[in-house]
Design a protein around this motif. Structure first.
Motif, PDB file in Angstrom:
ATOM      1  N   VAL A 259    -116.614  33.536 -52.152  1.00 16.70           N
ATOM      2  CA  VAL A 259    -116.388  34.977 -52.195  1.00 16.70           C
ATOM      3  C   VAL A 259    -117.659  35.646 -52.687  1.00 16.70           C
ATOM      4  N   THR A 260    -118.122  36.632 -51.925  1.00 13.54           N
ATOM      5  CA  THR A 260    -119.319  37.391 -52.282  1.00 13.54           C
ATOM      6  C   THR A 260    -118.942  38.874 -52.278  1.00 13.54           C
TER       7      THR A 260
ATOM      8  N   VAL B 157    -117.351  28.366 -55.319  1.00 13.68           N
ATOM      9  CA  VAL B 157    -116.881  27.867 -54.024  1.00 13.68           C
ATOM     10  C   VAL B 157    -115.527  27.179 -54.231  1.00 13.68           C
ATOM     11  N   THR B 158    -114.531  27.610 -53.464  1.00 14.05           N
ATOM     12  CA  THR B 158    -113.217  26.979 -53.495  1.00 14.05           C
ATOM     13  C   THR B 158    -113.140  25.994 -52.342  1.00 14.05           C
ATOM     14  N   ARG B 159    -112.734  24.775 -52.665  1.00 11.09           N
ATOM     15  CA  ARG B 159    -112.605  23.733 -51.653  1.00 11.09           C
ATOM     16  C   ARG B 159    -111.145  23.307 -51.552  1.00 11.09           C
ATOM     17  N   VAL B 160    -110.709  23.023 -50.333  1.00 11.85           N
ATOM     18  CA  VAL B 160    -109.368  22.508 -50.073  1.00 11.85           C
ATOM     19  C   VAL B 160    -109.549  21.183 -49.342  1.00 11.85           C
ATOM     20  N   LEU B 161    -108.838  20.170 -49.825  1.00 15.27           N
ATOM     21  CA  LEU B 161    -108.930  18.833 -49.242  1.00 15.27           C
ATOM     22  C   LEU B 161    -107.523  18.322 -48.986  1.00 15.27           C
ATOM     23  N   VAL B 162    -107.275  17.835 -47.777  1.00 18.03           N
ATOM     24  CA  VAL B 162    -106.001  17.233 -47.410  1.00 18.03           C
ATOM     25  C   VAL B 162    -106.245  15.748 -47.170  1.00 18.03           C
TER      26      VAL B 162
ATOM     27  N   THR C 260    -107.967  31.280 -47.294  1.00 16.51           N
ATOM     28  CA  THR C 260    -107.914  32.747 -47.244  1.00 16.51           C
ATOM     29  C   THR C 260    -107.074  33.306 -48.384  1.00 16.51           C
ATOM     30  N   ASP C 261    -106.005  32.614 -48.776  1.00 13.38           N
ATOM     31  CA  ASP C 261    -105.230  33.055 -49.937  1.00 13.38           C
ATOM     32  C   ASP C 261    -106.088  33.012 -51.201  1.00 13.38           C
ATOM     33  N   ALA C 262    -106.845  31.929 -51.397  1.00 14.18           N
ATOM     34  CA  ALA C 262    -107.716  31.822 -52.569  1.00 14.18           C
ATOM     35  C   ALA C 262    -108.741  32.952 -52.586  1.00 14.18           C
ATOM     36  N   ALA C 263    -109.326  33.250 -51.434  1.00 16.85           N
ATOM     37  CA  ALA C 263    -110.316  34.329 -51.357  1.00 16.85           C
ATOM     38  C   ALA C 263    -109.683  35.678 -51.660  1.00 16.85           C
ATOM     39  N   ALA C 264    -108.505  35.933 -51.104  1.00 16.97           N
ATOM     40  CA  ALA C 264    -107.823  37.204 -51.352  1.00 16.97           C
ATOM     41  C   ALA C 264    -107.471  37.347 -52.830  1.00 16.97           C
TER      42      ALA C 264
END
Length: 179
Positions: A103-104, A83-88, A133-137
């Motif tokens: 991503v599956t 799981v990729t997490r983004v935190l601002v 979405t960039d991380a998933a791609a």
């Protein structure tokens, strides 16, 4: 326990909701709320408000000035357990926005996208979505899916996502027969 039905009809929903009698069991499916409500067994109720199943085609896009971090904020991202997490956060460390993606195979599932009300209308939701979405791609996903609230739908449509179907939830709650 949660049940997610990718296809639903009255017979299936009625059977499942008659068998699942423990309080706190959830059902989510891609039908309009009025249809699902009429199919539920006693003790079940609609929950979670209206929602939407949304999707987008994914591709890696180089950063553009519109996607840079706004002044006064910093972004961190990490991947753990798939799981990729983004935190601002604001420069003083306060929470501003977040989201996560898993991503599956060729599909990525975006979840828990949120912008603190004090930080809305500053492009942070768009920034989080772009990073997710960039991380998933980059991990090979070619399609993204998510469940949107009415509030989130405008953000997602603004970054290219489209509604595929309504997403409706129901929960089994305690009733007089359970007391």
């Amino acid at each position: 326990m949660r049940h997610v039905l990718h296809t639903a009809d009255e017979v299936t929903v009625r059977s499942l909701t008659q068998r699942a009698t423990a309080p706190g069991v959830w059902l989510k499916t891609f039908v309009a709320p009025e249809a699902l409500e009429s199919w539920l067994a006693p003790g079940w109720r609609l929950a979670g408000g209206p929602g939407f199943l949304m999707a987008v085609s994914l591709e890696v896009v180089p950063d553009s000035p519109a996607e840079l971090v706004p002044d006064g904020y910093r972004v961190s991202a990490w991947t753990r357990g798939g799981v990729t997490r983004v935190l601002v956060r604001s420069l003083d460390g306060a929470f501003a926005a977040r989201g996560q993606v898993a991503v599956t195979g060729p599909t990525a599932v975006v979840d828990q996208v949120e912008t603190d009300p004090a930080h809305q209308r500053r492009g942070l939701g768009r920034l989080v979505m772009r990073r997710l979405t960039d991380a998933a791609a980059r991990q090979g996903a070619t399609a993204g899916v998510l469940g949107a609230t009415p509030e989130g739908r405008a953000l997602y449509e603004g970054v290219g996502w489209r509604v595929l179907a309504p997403l409706t939830g129901a929960v089994r709650g305690p009733d007089s027969a359970d007391a």
